[in-house]
Design a protein around this motif. Sequence first.
Motif, mmCIF file in Angstrom:
data_model
loop_
_atom_site.group_PDB
_atom_site.id
_atom_site.type_symbol
_atom_site.label_atom_id
_atom_site.label_comp_id
_atom_site.label_asym_id
_atom_site.label_seq_id
_atom_site.Cartn_x
_atom_site.Cartn_y
_atom_site.Cartn_z
ATOM 1 N N ASP A 28 14.711 -6.819 -12.206
ATOM 2 C CA ASP A 28 15.390 -6.206 -11.059
ATOM 3 C C ASP A 28 14.400 -5.408 -10.204
ATOM 4 O OD1 ASP A 28 17.894 -7.144 -11.902
ATOM 5 O OD2 ASP A 28 18.342 -5.316 -13.030
ATOM 6 N N VAL A 29 13.518 -4.671 -10.880
ATOM 7 C CA VAL A 29 12.522 -3.864 -10.175
ATOM 8 C C VAL A 29 11.586 -4.756 -9.372
ATOM 9 C CG1 VAL A 29 10.515 -2.351 -10.479
ATOM 10 C CG2 VAL A 29 12.622 -1.924 -11.776
ATOM 11 N N ILE A 30 11.105 -5.813 -10.001
ATOM 12 C CA ILE A 30 10.197 -6.737 -9.308
ATOM 13 C C ILE A 30 10.893 -7.347 -8.097
ATOM 14 C CG2 ILE A 30 9.002 -8.954 -9.505
ATOM 15 C CD1 ILE A 30 8.254 -8.154 -12.366
ATOM 16 N N ASN A 31 12.119 -7.840 -8.284
ATOM 17 C CA ASN A 31 12.842 -8.463 -7.170
ATOM 18 C C ASN A 31 13.094 -7.469 -6.041
ATOM 19 O OD1 ASN A 31 12.962 -10.981 -8.401
ATOM 20 N ND2 ASN A 31 14.921 -10.555 -9.400
ATOM 21 N N HIS A 32 13.435 -6.237 -6.398
ATOM 22 C CA HIS A 32 13.648 -5.209 -5.376
ATOM 23 C C HIS A 32 12.364 -4.951 -4.586
ATOM 24 C CE1 HIS A 32 14.731 -1.421 -3.441
ATOM 25 N NE2 HIS A 32 13.605 -0.914 -3.930
ATOM 26 N N LEU A 33 11.248 -4.821 -5.288
ATOM 27 C CA LEU A 33 9.983 -4.540 -4.611
ATOM 28 C C LEU A 33 9.515 -5.710 -3.752
ATOM 29 C CD1 LEU A 33 8.050 -2.560 -7.375
ATOM 30 C CD2 LEU A 33 9.093 -1.657 -5.278
ATOM 31 N N ILE A 34 9.802 -6.935 -4.200
ATOM 32 C CA ILE A 34 9.480 -8.102 -3.369
ATOM 33 C C ILE A 34 10.225 -8.020 -2.046
ATOM 34 C CG2 ILE A 34 9.755 -10.606 -3.139
ATOM 35 C CD1 ILE A 34 9.304 -10.785 -6.188
ATOM 36 N N GLU A 35 11.514 -7.719 -2.120
ATOM 37 C CA GLU A 35 12.313 -7.626 -0.894
ATOM 38 C C GLU A 35 11.872 -6.430 -0.045
ATOM 39 O OE1 GLU A 35 14.437 -9.897 0.240
ATOM 40 O OE2 GLU A 35 13.855 -11.047 -1.540
ATOM 41 N N GLY A 78 0.817 -1.209 0.000
ATOM 42 C CA GLY A 78 0.000 0.000 0.000
ATOM 43 C C GLY A 78 0.851 1.259 0.000
ATOM 44 N N LYS A 79 1.944 1.224 0.757
ATOM 45 C CA LYS A 79 2.847 2.370 0.838
ATOM 46 C C LYS A 79 3.489 2.662 -0.519
ATOM 47 C CE LYS A 79 6.623 3.998 3.812
ATOM 48 N NZ LYS A 79 7.529 3.608 4.933
ATOM 49 N N VAL A 80 3.912 1.597 -1.214
ATOM 50 C CA VAL A 80 4.548 1.763 -2.529
ATOM 51 C C VAL A 80 3.568 2.362 -3.532
ATOM 52 C CG1 VAL A 80 5.540 0.555 -4.518
ATOM 53 C CG2 VAL A 80 6.236 -0.085 -2.195
ATOM 54 N N PHE A 81 2.391 1.760 -3.639
ATOM 55 C CA PHE A 81 1.451 2.217 -4.657
ATOM 56 C C PHE A 81 0.812 3.553 -4.296
ATOM 57 C CE2 PHE A 81 1.169 -2.437 -5.894
ATOM 58 C CZ PHE A 81 2.027 -2.265 -6.974
ATOM 59 N N SER A 82 0.687 3.826 -3.021
ATOM 60 C CA SER A 82 0.206 5.141 -2.604
ATOM 61 C C SER A 82 1.206 6.222 -3.031
ATOM 62 C CB SER A 82 0.005 5.170 -1.085
ATOM 63 O OG SER A 82 -0.467 6.429 -0.667
ATOM 64 N N LYS A 83 2.488 5.911 -2.882
ATOM 65 C CA LYS A 83 3.527 6.841 -3.322
ATOM 66 C C LYS A 83 3.459 7.039 -4.836
ATOM 67 C CE LYS A 83 7.256 9.361 -3.206
ATOM 68 N NZ LYS A 83 7.227 10.736 -2.638
ATOM 69 N N PHE A 84 3.237 5.954 -5.584
ATOM 70 C CA PHE A 84 3.135 6.053 -7.038
ATOM 71 C C PHE A 84 1.993 6.988 -7.427
ATOM 72 C CE2 PHE A 84 1.304 4.507 -11.079
ATOM 73 C CZ PHE A 84 2.398 4.727 -11.909
ATOM 74 N N ILE A 85 0.855 6.827 -6.776
ATOM 75 C CA ILE A 85 -0.320 7.656 -7.090
ATOM 76 C C ILE A 85 -0.063 9.114 -6.720
ATOM 77 C CG2 ILE A 85 -2.741 8.073 -6.507
ATOM 78 C CD1 ILE A 85 -2.928 4.963 -6.038
ATOM 79 N N ILE A 123 7.159 6.567 -11.734
ATOM 80 C CA ILE A 123 7.731 5.314 -11.258
ATOM 81 C C ILE A 123 9.150 5.502 -10.731
ATOM 82 C CG2 ILE A 123 8.605 4.596 -13.525
ATOM 83 C CD1 ILE A 123 7.162 2.357 -10.689
ATOM 84 N N ARG A 124 9.922 6.388 -11.338
ATOM 85 C CA ARG A 124 11.294 6.593 -10.869
ATOM 86 C C ARG A 124 11.314 7.192 -9.466
ATOM 87 N NH1 ARG A 124 11.371 6.597 -16.198
ATOM 88 N NH2 ARG A 124 13.179 5.691 -17.298
ATOM 89 N N GLU A 125 10.457 8.175 -9.237
ATOM 90 C CA GLU A 125 10.356 8.759 -7.890
ATOM 91 C C GLU A 125 9.912 7.708 -6.877
ATOM 92 O OE1 GLU A 125 7.624 12.130 -5.653
ATOM 93 O OE2 GLU A 125 8.196 12.473 -7.750
ATOM 94 N N THR A 126 8.991 6.870 -7.290
ATOM 95 C CA THR A 126 8.494 5.812 -6.405
ATOM 96 C C THR A 126 9.593 4.818 -6.066
ATOM 97 O OG1 THR A 126 6.287 6.017 -7.382
ATOM 98 C CG2 THR A 126 6.756 3.997 -6.159
ATOM 99 N N LEU A 127 10.345 4.390 -7.059
ATOM 100 C CA LEU A 127 11.411 3.417 -6.827
ATOM 101 C C LEU A 127 12.534 4.009 -5.980
ATOM 102 C CD1 LEU A 127 11.535 1.709 -10.342
ATOM 103 C CD2 LEU A 127 10.616 0.746 -8.210
ATOM 104 N N GLU A 128 12.849 5.277 -6.210
ATOM 105 C CA GLU A 128 13.843 5.950 -5.369
ATOM 106 C C GLU A 128 13.371 5.997 -3.921
ATOM 107 O OE1 GLU A 128 14.408 9.750 -7.160
ATOM 108 O OE2 GLU A 128 15.605 8.971 -8.836
ATOM 109 N N PHE A 129 12.077 6.221 -3.728
ATOM 110 C CA PHE A 129 11.465 6.236 -2.393
ATOM 111 C C PHE A 129 11.677 4.904 -1.679
ATOM 112 C CE2 PHE A 129 7.525 5.179 -0.006
ATOM 113 C CZ PHE A 129 7.608 6.124 0.998
ATOM 114 N N THR A 130 11.684 3.815 -2.441
ATOM 115 C CA THR A 130 11.871 2.485 -1.830
ATOM 116 C C THR A 130 13.342 2.104 -1.696
ATOM 117 O OG1 THR A 130 11.808 1.279 -3.944
ATOM 118 C CG2 THR A 130 9.692 1.707 -2.846
ATOM 119 N N GLY A 131 14.230 2.975 -2.145
ATOM 120 C CA GLY A 131 15.653 2.722 -1.964
ATOM 121 C C GLY A 131 16.376 2.158 -3.169
#
Length: 246
Positions: free
Chosen positions: A108-115, A76-83, A89-97
């Motif tokens: 790579d993106v999928i594996n990162h988000l899973i972790e 929820g935190k990831v997709f809320s940030k995306f919205i 998406i780049r800002e969102t992914l940077e937000f997740t580290g």
Amino acid sequence: MGTSKSFSEVKHSMVPNWGSLSSSLTSNCDSSVLPTQKLQNIMGNFVSALGGASTGGRGGSKAGGRSSIKTAKKIGKVFSKFISSGNNIRETLEFTGLTDIDTKTVGDVINHLIEYCSGSATSIDDNAAKEATRLLLEELIGQAESIDEVQTLLQQTFETNTLEDIIIKYFGYYINELLSKWFYENLIRNKNESDCNSLFNQVKNFIVERVNDMHKRNPLQNIDWSSDEADRLVKNIQQDILTVFE
């Protein structure tokens, strides 16, 4: 099963209605097409094994339902940030580290988000939550061939789906994964693979169908995902889903 121990090593005597759930799966593990009532009975026994929809849904069961809450809040935190970022998406992914984003593949993106969402898996509950995350992300963005396509697919997703829809979909995957991890490995020792696959495919389809028909009552817009309110709403959703099968 990854690093998790087999559920056969867990004390079944501490899990309510374990025998009924085991019997309902074993007796229906054949080549037959199961009627709705039998599928409902299996899932009713599953909810009972979690101690009921309220206990299991709100993280009060030792058998499962805790890792899913933690993961769902991160999703929820990831997709809320995306919205809130205007579908950036780049800002969102940077937000997740995630760094060096333009050098990363979609895998790579999928594996990162899973972790990021699920972390390390040291129990069956953890493994089910993590696998459900993978299935959700592969459904949402697995067809993308670039970071820009990831952004486009997610933007299209949220044109027709709410954040609550996505969290509900996640919990549907999780419930199916938890049930499978409890029993598939043991069943396949005693039944043939085709019958096991048939049974679990029918259960999966039943879960998806019922979850898709759920009444939505927990809007997730504009909430602080680290707050008690977010925790309460996510638990509400898992409890509501389990209540469908109770």
